[in-house]
Every structure is written in C-alpha cells, then in structure tokens.
Enzyme design. Structure first.
Site: not given
Lengths: 284, 284
Positions: B1-2
């Site tokens: 995930m960013c």
C-alpha cells in the site's frame, strides 16, 4: 527577449554542459531575470523544474547542476517578462498532456492578444501570451486527432503539419520563436532568431560562450551519440547554423528530419528591434 | 500500500515538518520504495517534484528539505507499486490542467482495469490504475463544466458533487483512498484507511511518529494560521480523526467544509488485507 534552449539526443545524455552556460544568462551575462525553467523527458515521463528567481541565483538551478538527469529531449527557457508578472505560473516551459503524451512549450517573443481562444479543452493557467499560444496549438492538435481516427500523435509528420498550420495562424500576432516537444520530436520555429548545432562522432571540444567551462566531447562520445542543440543564440564556439525567419524544423534523435517555411509577416519583422540583416545572426 | 499526505492551510505554510516524517516512510521506517512525489501550490501555479527512487535516499527529497516552499495546498505520495513499474511516469501525484486550474491526484489502493475509458480529452501517460482513475474523474469534470454553462470550476460545491458521482462509479473497481486538489480545495476519500488532524491556534507541540524531530507549533503559529493534515495513517502524536470507509471530505483553508458518504462495496472491503475493525484505525 527570452532565451530558448532545446536538445534532441540519439542517446540519453547528461545535459549539464549546455545548461551551465544557459543558466549564466539568467542575470549574470545577460538580463533575463524573471524566472526560468527546464523540462526533461525520461522516456514517456517529463519532469519540469521552474523558478521565478533568476537562474544564476536559483537554488533549483544549483540543485540541477549537482544532480544531472540523462534525457533524450530537453526544453529550457530563461525569461525576461514582456507580459505576465514574475510568477511561477508564468514560467516556461509550459506542459500539457494529450493522448498519453506530455507536451512542453517555450516561447521567445511578444504576441498581441489572441482574442477568444478556439473551442477546446486547453486553457492557460497564467497570464502570458506564450501559454495562450501554446493552448491554441494544443487545441488544434486535439481537434485534429479527435477528427482523424486514421492517425495518432505518434505520427510526427501529422503533428508537424498541424503545428505548421497553427504557426501560420499565430504568426501575424507578433514575434513567435518557439520550441515544442512531445518527448519523441523537437519542433522549433524561427520567427526572428534561432540557431542550432548538430554534434556527432567524432566529437571535438566546445567552449561555453557564457562560462569558463570547456568540455571535451571527444572523451565522452561514442559513434551512437548525436545531439542537436537549438538555442536563441549560439551557446558555444562551435559552428552553429543560423535559421532563417520562417524556418519550422523538426528534430528527432539528434538529427534534423523535417523542414517547412512559414513566412513571417513583414509587419512583424518590422516590429522587431533587430534590423533584418541582424535577424538570426550569430552575435559578435 | 502507498502513503498519502495532503495539507490544506489558511496561510502559506512551510511544510517541511510534515514531509520529514513522511519521507522517512519511503524505505526507512516502512517499505514504500517505488518512488514518491509532492505537489505544492503557489497560488495558481503548481510545482510537482517526483522521483522513482525511495524517498529516504532521493536527492530531490534531500533538496526539498533544504529548500522549503510555502504553500496553502500540498499533495504528496510515497509509492509501493501494485501496478506499473518503478518509473517516473508512474509516480504520484499526477497533474492535469482543466479550465485554467492545475489539478493533482494521488491514490492509495488497487483498482481493477476500468476497461475503455470514457470519452474525453484526458488519458494516462503511464501504466497505473491510479492515473487511469484520475483521468476518469477529469473527463467527468470536463464533461460537466462543458455542458453546464451556468457554473465553473470555482464552484467547489459543483466540483465536489462531480467527484462524489465519479467516486461512486469507480468504487466497485477496488480500494480507492485518494486525495485530489485544484489549488483552492482538498478533496479526500477514505475507501479503507485515512486520517486527518486540524491544527489551529493556540498551537501545541507535536512529535513526529517517523522521526526524532519535534516542532513546537506554539512558537510559530498565529491566530490566522490553520492547517488540515490528511494522511493514510497519523504522522504525529496529536489526536487525529479516523475517517470511516466511505467518507468523502472537502477541506478549504485548513477547515473541513463539506462531507458526503459514498459507500464502499462490501466485496471491496472484503478484499482489503485489513480486518474491518482495523480499517482506518490509528496504528498502535
């Protein structure tokens, strides 16, 4: 007047050499003090660095000198404001996306107001004549490829033709030297002043006009390297080709690949502060 | 995930405090190593700095730490690639111009292919699901304002409504946390994880979660200052508000000014690696 610089390279090239001399013109050896900018293509991506400070005292320019980016296509600009204040949104190059490509544009000259812009998705963010002209060209390109399903922006000859027609329309509004790139080709128009040089193997040394730096290209180049450098006035003591007013040129991979003549109206040439004999002449 | 970060400020604010902790997550305290980017608005202009290197070892991030820019609206992103390689054109935030405004977008999540994109002038340059979703929203905004001559992009309530409808359409494709700004407002959507904090006068000190830096805001703030910080997970030991999945928020000048609920489909929540009780929870 502003200063233009563009590079078209066969191989990804460290462009700090040309930018060193170019940045010195932003307030040190010349009086282009209202900001500057540079756009580097890295394949499909384009990174734009702009600053409203003079290039010779800009921390962003200093950073770029210590962090060279390798690029095949570069567009740079140093600004002496004729229209629009010294603000970031008025710094060239301007960038817009069209059909999956980033397009950048820088202008040297001064245009009368275009009036109501043509219908289309592109509109200026800042207040310059230059960004308005760029949006005019982008709207023309958008309209062309939206109505000609048999061709796309990868067809650079079609792009060249649209830019030629747009330049013909914009020319009467004033002095319109520009460089424009989509990351695969460099388009350059000489309204009053533009020069270029093609560097190829075997390379010789070149001295910067605006600095004390000399780089010996023979040490670094390979037969696969080839670079076209396009600038308002020559940056080095190499033998530059002086464009004629009206020259519209397309460069790819460091080579001149297409040329057209789009006449500059006599009344526009008459408004230039340069005498006809001086137009595009290499400065002494 | 960013990791997402956005700031909405009443006064131009030096944002190096929040970026210091944020950049440490790009490879040092977390594993978001496939590039990063930050967009700063300076009035109408927007400067975007991106790098495909991890933020903690990026020379561009180092430069920005030493050259703080004062801004009222900031969007930043650190990338852990789910789709699209670690290339500059795939780094968030993405930027497009619409009706004289620059718009930027950063996404945290993972979307299924949208299929044929809707008709419109906006198309992706890179290969990410995120840029495709951004272009979808921009085409919706373009179509709305092209056909509603009585309103324009300065009407942020109209913009909010279009974004709400577009989010409803895109939501079934997957996890879609995002921040989006046009330089006057910050739009933020919580699909699975998003938090925010509002800082206002009188300011207290805040400790960075990801670094050793403590800044005492009481020393610097004035009653006119107010800042909303929106991030994937809290950046400091302040009391953050945890968004609920489905929250669409609009911030202006450091205040939350509009809110809507766009439900996240159950099948999307089921694909999240976080248990429902963990969604948007402040990490221990």
């Amino acid at each position: 007047m502003c200063q233009l610089l563009a590079l078209s390279c066969a191989e990804p090239t460290d462009v700090s050499f040309s930018l060193t001399g170019f940045a010195a013109r932003g307030g040190l050896t010349d009086h282009h003090v209202d900001g500057w900018g540079v756009a580097f293509y890295e394949d499909r991506a384009c990174r734009v660095f702009v600053d409203e400070k003079p290039a010779y005292q800009s921390p962003v320019a200093e950073f770029l000198r210590s962090y060279p980016i390798k690029s095949r296509n570069v567009v740079a600009h140093i600004r002496k404001a004729t229209q629009g204040g010294a603000r970031v949104e008025n710094c060239h190059p301007f960038m817009r996306a069209l059909r999956g490509q980033q397009w950048v544009f820088a202008h040297n000259g001064d245009l009368q107001p275009l009036g109501e812009s043509e219908q289309g998705p592109y509109a200026p963010v800042g207040t310059t004549d230059s960004e308005a002209a760029f949006c005019f060209i982008m709207n023309r390109l958008y309209a062309h490829f939206a109505t000609h399903a048999d061709t796309d922006v990868d067809d650079v000859d079609a792009v060249f033709h649209v830019i030629e027609q747009a330049t013909r329309t914009l020319n009467p509004y004033g002095i319109f030297n520009f460089v424009l790139s989509n990351g695969t080709a460099q388009f350059a128009y000489c309204s009053t002043r533009l020069s270029y040089v093609i560097r190829h193997w075997p390379f010789s040394s070149a001295r910067l006009v605006d600095g004390d730096l000399t780089v010996d290209f023979a040490e670094r180049g390979t037969p696969a390297d080839r670079t076209a450098v396009i600038a308002t006035t020559p940056l080095t003591d190499e033998v530059w080709t002086t464009c004629k007013p009206g020259d519209l040129l397309m460069f790819r991979s460091g080579a001149l690949v297409q040329r057209a003549h789009v006449p500059v109206p006599a009344e526009v040439l008459a408004t230039s502060k340069y005498a006809p004999s001086e137009l595009s002449a290499v400065p002494a």
